[in-house]
Design an enzyme around this catalytic site. Structure first.
Site, PDB file in Angstrom:
ATOM      1  N   CYS A 140       0.829  -1.219   0.000  1.00 29.83           N
ATOM      2  CA  CYS A 140       0.000   0.000   0.000  1.00 29.83           C
ATOM      3  C   CYS A 140       0.855   1.258   0.000  1.00 29.83           C
ATOM      4  CB  CYS A 140      -0.949  -0.021   1.188  1.00 29.83           C
ATOM      5  SG  CYS A 140      -0.193  -0.513   2.750  1.00 29.83           S
TER       6      CYS A 140
HETATM    7  N1  LIG Z   1      -4.073  -4.859   5.077  1.00 27.23           N
HETATM    8  C1  LIG Z   1      -3.592  -4.096   4.101  1.00 27.23           C
HETATM    9  O1  LIG Z   1      -3.917  -2.900   3.982  1.00 27.23           O
HETATM   10  C2  LIG Z   1      -2.642  -4.676   3.105  1.00 27.23           C
HETATM   11  C3  LIG Z   1      -2.200  -5.981   3.166  1.00 27.23           C
HETATM   12  N2  LIG Z   1      -1.323  -6.471   2.237  1.00 27.23           N
HETATM   13  C4  LIG Z   1      -0.834  -7.833   2.286  1.00 27.23           C
HETATM   14  O2  LIG Z   1      -1.887  -8.728   1.978  1.00 27.23           O
HETATM   15  C5  LIG Z   1      -1.738  -9.955   2.695  1.00 27.23           C
HETATM   16  C6  LIG Z   1      -2.997 -10.187   3.515  1.00 27.23           C
HETATM   17  O3  LIG Z   1      -3.154  -9.079   4.389  1.00 27.23           O
HETATM   18  P1  LIG Z   1      -4.412  -8.900   5.339  1.00 27.23           P
HETATM   19  O4  LIG Z   1      -5.631  -9.379   4.676  1.00 27.23           O
HETATM   20  O5  LIG Z   1      -4.348  -7.528   5.845  1.00 27.23           O
HETATM   21  O6  LIG Z   1      -4.014  -9.907   6.526  1.00 27.23           O
HETATM   22  P2  LIG Z   1      -4.943 -10.577   7.637  1.00 27.23           P
HETATM   23  O7  LIG Z   1      -4.064 -10.860   8.782  1.00 27.23           O
HETATM   24  O8  LIG Z   1      -6.155  -9.751   7.847  1.00 27.23           O
HETATM   25  O9  LIG Z   1      -5.391 -11.957   6.943  1.00 27.23           O
HETATM   26  C7  LIG Z   1      -4.481 -12.918   6.513  1.00 27.23           C
HETATM   27  C8  LIG Z   1      -5.196 -14.250   6.384  1.00 27.23           C
HETATM   28  O10 LIG Z   1      -4.249 -15.222   5.952  1.00 27.23           O
HETATM   29  C9  LIG Z   1      -4.636 -16.511   6.430  1.00 27.23           C
HETATM   30  N3  LIG Z   1      -3.484 -17.287   6.866  1.00 27.23           N
HETATM   31  C10 LIG Z   1      -3.030 -18.411   6.259  1.00 27.23           C
HETATM   32  N4  LIG Z   1      -1.978 -18.887   6.866  1.00 27.23           N
HETATM   33  C11 LIG Z   1      -1.731 -18.092   7.885  1.00 27.23           C
HETATM   34  C12 LIG Z   1      -0.743 -18.079   8.898  1.00 27.23           C
HETATM   35  N5  LIG Z   1       0.212 -18.999   8.956  1.00 27.23           N
HETATM   36  N6  LIG Z   1      -0.792 -17.088   9.800  1.00 27.23           N
HETATM   37  C13 LIG Z   1      -1.743 -16.138   9.746  1.00 27.23           C
HETATM   38  N7  LIG Z   1      -2.699 -16.087   8.790  1.00 27.23           N
HETATM   39  C14 LIG Z   1      -2.689 -17.059   7.882  1.00 27.23           C
HETATM   40  C15 LIG Z   1      -5.614 -16.268   7.556  1.00 27.23           C
HETATM   41  O11 LIG Z   1      -6.816 -16.819   7.102  1.00 27.23           O
HETATM   42  P3  LIG Z   1      -7.218 -18.356   7.348  1.00 27.23           P
HETATM   43  O12 LIG Z   1      -6.974 -18.683   8.774  1.00 27.23           O
HETATM   44  O13 LIG Z   1      -8.656 -18.383   6.976  1.00 27.23           O
HETATM   45  O14 LIG Z   1      -6.342 -19.135   6.421  1.00 27.23           O
HETATM   46  C16 LIG Z   1      -5.747 -14.778   7.680  1.00 27.23           C
HETATM   47  O15 LIG Z   1      -7.083 -14.378   7.858  1.00 27.23           O
HETATM   48  C17 LIG Z   1      -0.481  -9.790   3.545  1.00 27.23           C
HETATM   49  O16 LIG Z   1       0.628 -10.332   2.878  1.00 27.23           O
HETATM   50  C18 LIG Z   1      -0.358  -8.274   3.661  1.00 27.23           C
HETATM   51  O17 LIG Z   1       0.953  -7.886   3.923  1.00 27.23           O
HETATM   52  C19 LIG Z   1      -0.906  -5.694   1.181  1.00 27.23           C
HETATM   53  C20 LIG Z   1      -1.319  -4.404   1.050  1.00 27.23           C
HETATM   54  C21 LIG Z   1      -2.198  -3.774   2.026  1.00 27.23           C
HETATM   55  C1  LIG Z   2      -0.342  -0.031   9.207  1.00 27.42           C
HETATM   56  C2  LIG Z   2       0.509  -1.223   8.863  1.00 27.42           C
HETATM   57  O1  LIG Z   2       0.933  -1.963   9.734  1.00 27.42           O
HETATM   58  N1  LIG Z   2       0.792  -1.419   7.574  1.00 27.42           N
HETATM   59  C3  LIG Z   2       1.587  -2.506   7.107  1.00 27.42           C
HETATM   60  C4  LIG Z   2       1.759  -2.459   5.616  1.00 27.42           C
HETATM   61  C5  LIG Z   2       0.677  -3.152   4.864  1.00 27.42           C
HETATM   62  C6  LIG Z   2       1.093  -3.579   3.469  1.00 27.42           C
HETATM   63  O2  LIG Z   2       1.202  -2.877   2.514  1.00 27.42           O
HETATM   64  O3  LIG Z   2       1.388  -4.823   3.390  1.00 27.42           O
HETATM   65  P1  LIG Z   2       2.591  -5.620   2.781  1.00 27.42           P
HETATM   66  O4  LIG Z   2       3.220  -6.141   3.996  1.00 27.42           O
HETATM   67  O5  LIG Z   2       1.934  -6.636   1.943  1.00 27.42           O
HETATM   68  O6  LIG Z   2       3.518  -4.843   1.982  1.00 27.42           O
HETATM   69  C7  LIG Z   2       2.971  -2.470   7.718  1.00 27.42           C
HETATM   70  O7  LIG Z   2       3.537  -1.402   7.889  1.00 27.42           O
HETATM   71  O8  LIG Z   2       3.523  -3.545   7.911  1.00 27.42           O
END
Ligand SMILES: NC(=O)C1=CN([C@@H]2O[C@H](COP(=O)(O)OP(=O)(O)OC[C@H]3O[C@@H](n4cnc5c(N)ncnc54)[C@H](OP(=O)(O)O)[C@@H]3O)[C@@H](O)[C@H]2O)C=CC1
Ligand SMILES: CC(=O)N[C@@H](CCC(=O)OP(=O)(O)O)C(=O)O
Length: 343
Positions: free
Chosen positions: A147
């Protein structure tokens, strides 16, 4: 298109479901879960009850019919699995960071873990459509950017390509809402620790630093190092990044605005704000839109650039769907037409 989502119970997984339900060509046929298989997604998110009735299935059994798989998983997991999906002709869009860094050694140094499939790094396409649309089309493995990197690169890449900035002068001061940290709890995102509070974190160590530097260096044609300081803001969604950089010799504000204009004039999701208006995160809230503005401070010779987006949409799931649309030759805005919520 028959779609699967791994990590469906997380925030970006939920956001994918929300967006794809409004996508005319998408059918979600598989929600994979490591911890909640057998439950319904509405058991996790009761707000989806009677809206989405998919069951969560084992994340180890991706069905044959899937054409595109979104991997919304913590870093490091997709790298170990991607090849088996690709071998089955499934297109993989990784929302995590496993394929963003091209150099395995840099990945391993910043993520402090070994990379499970370095042989796929060269093939993976770093997907910011407005900056590299042509590279995305026809590919099978997309590294969906982070992000903070999306906001930062959209502001800086055109200016660096046009040599309008002194490339050793870039400071990125970015702020994020708490949903950027995902749904998993930790003390740092506890209400009492975040509410009425504002803090920097990951100073000079955040893993988005090499990701941003890699892509800015590519644009500039030279190695670029930046100072990147993220902050946590007590709001749910949104990234606002404020960037400072010295203008190159003789550059006027009009040159900088023209550079953006050349790249973004026809873009439907990236908006240069009218003169005098500055981006606010709420303009982008819940949408795939990005709002940007810049000013050259003639007293200091420094350019100040501001970009705002929604971390869960253009910063993650919206951009992932935009990339999917390109992969499948669909209009890029399919499923993404909505504007932000206001107020
Ligand atoms: N949040 C944001 O704004 C952004 C996130 N990202 C990236 O996107 C990906 C997902 O982020 P986000 O949805 O925020 O993360 P969350 O923590 O909200 O969700 C991740 C999901 O992954 C699953 N999972 C599978 N294996 C594991 C494990 N070993 N440990 C923990 N969770 C596991 C879980 O679902 P289940 O138990 O159902 O398998 C969990 O709900 C990450 O790589 C993050 O860095 C990128 C840009 C922005
Ligand atoms: C507020 C906050 O904690 N933000 C996340 C970034 C989220 C993101 O872009 O995720 P990726 O890890 O997939 O790059 C962080 O700084 O780790």
């Amino acid at each position: 298109m028959k779609i699967g989502i791994l990590g469906a119970t997380g925030y970006t997984g939920h956001e994918l479901i929300r967006i794809l339900r409004g996508h005319s060509e998408a059918e979600i046929v598989y929600l994979g879960s490591s911890g909640s298989a057998g439950q319904k997604i509405a058991d996790i998110y009761p707000g989806l009850n009677e809206i989405v009735d998919n069951n969560l299935e084992s994340d180890q059994e991706v069905p044959e019919e899937i054409e595109v798989l979104f991997c919304a998983l913590p870093h490091g997991i997709t790298a170990g699995r991607a090849e088996k999906y690709l071998d089955r002709q499934i297109k993989v869009i990784d929302l995590g960071a496993d394929f963003r860094l091209k150099d395995k050694n840099i990945y391993e140094a910043w993520y402090k873990t070994s990379h499970a499939s370095p042989h796929l790094l060269a093939e993976a396409v770093y997907g910011i459509p407005e900056l590299n649309r042509a590279e995305i089309a026809g590919k099978r493995l997309i590294a969906n950017p982070g992000c903070y990197p999306t906001a930062t690169q959209l502001a800086l890449v055109p200016l660096l390509k046009d040599k309008l900035l002194k490339s050793d002068s870039i400071i990125v001061d970015a702020k994020s809402g708490v949903s950027g940290a995902g749904r998993g709890t930790n003390l740092g995102v506890h209400f009492s620790e975040v509410n009425e509070n504002f803090k920097a974190y990951g100073v000079a160590t955040h893993r988005h630093t090499p990701e941003i530097e890699q892509e800015l260096s590519k644009a500039a044609g030279e190695d670029i190092l930046i100072n990147f300081t993220p902050h946590l803001v007590p709001m749910t969604r949104g990234i606002l990044t404020t960037i400072y950089a010295s203008a190159a010799e003789g550059v006027e504000e009009g040159d900088l605005l023209q550079s953006w204009q050349t790249v973004y004039a026809d873009e439907q999701f990236v908006h240069q704000m009218p003169g005098g208006e500055w981006p606010q995160t709420k303009y982008a809230y819940g949408s795939n839109h990005v709002f940007m503005q810049l000013k050259l401070d003639k007293r200091t010779g420094r350019v100040i650039l501001v970009a705002a987006l929604d971390n869960l949409v253009k910063g993650a799931s919206g951009q992932a769907v935009q990339n999917m649309n390109i992969l499948f030759g669909l209009p890029e805005e399919t499923g993404l037409k909505t504007n932000g919520m206001w107020p």
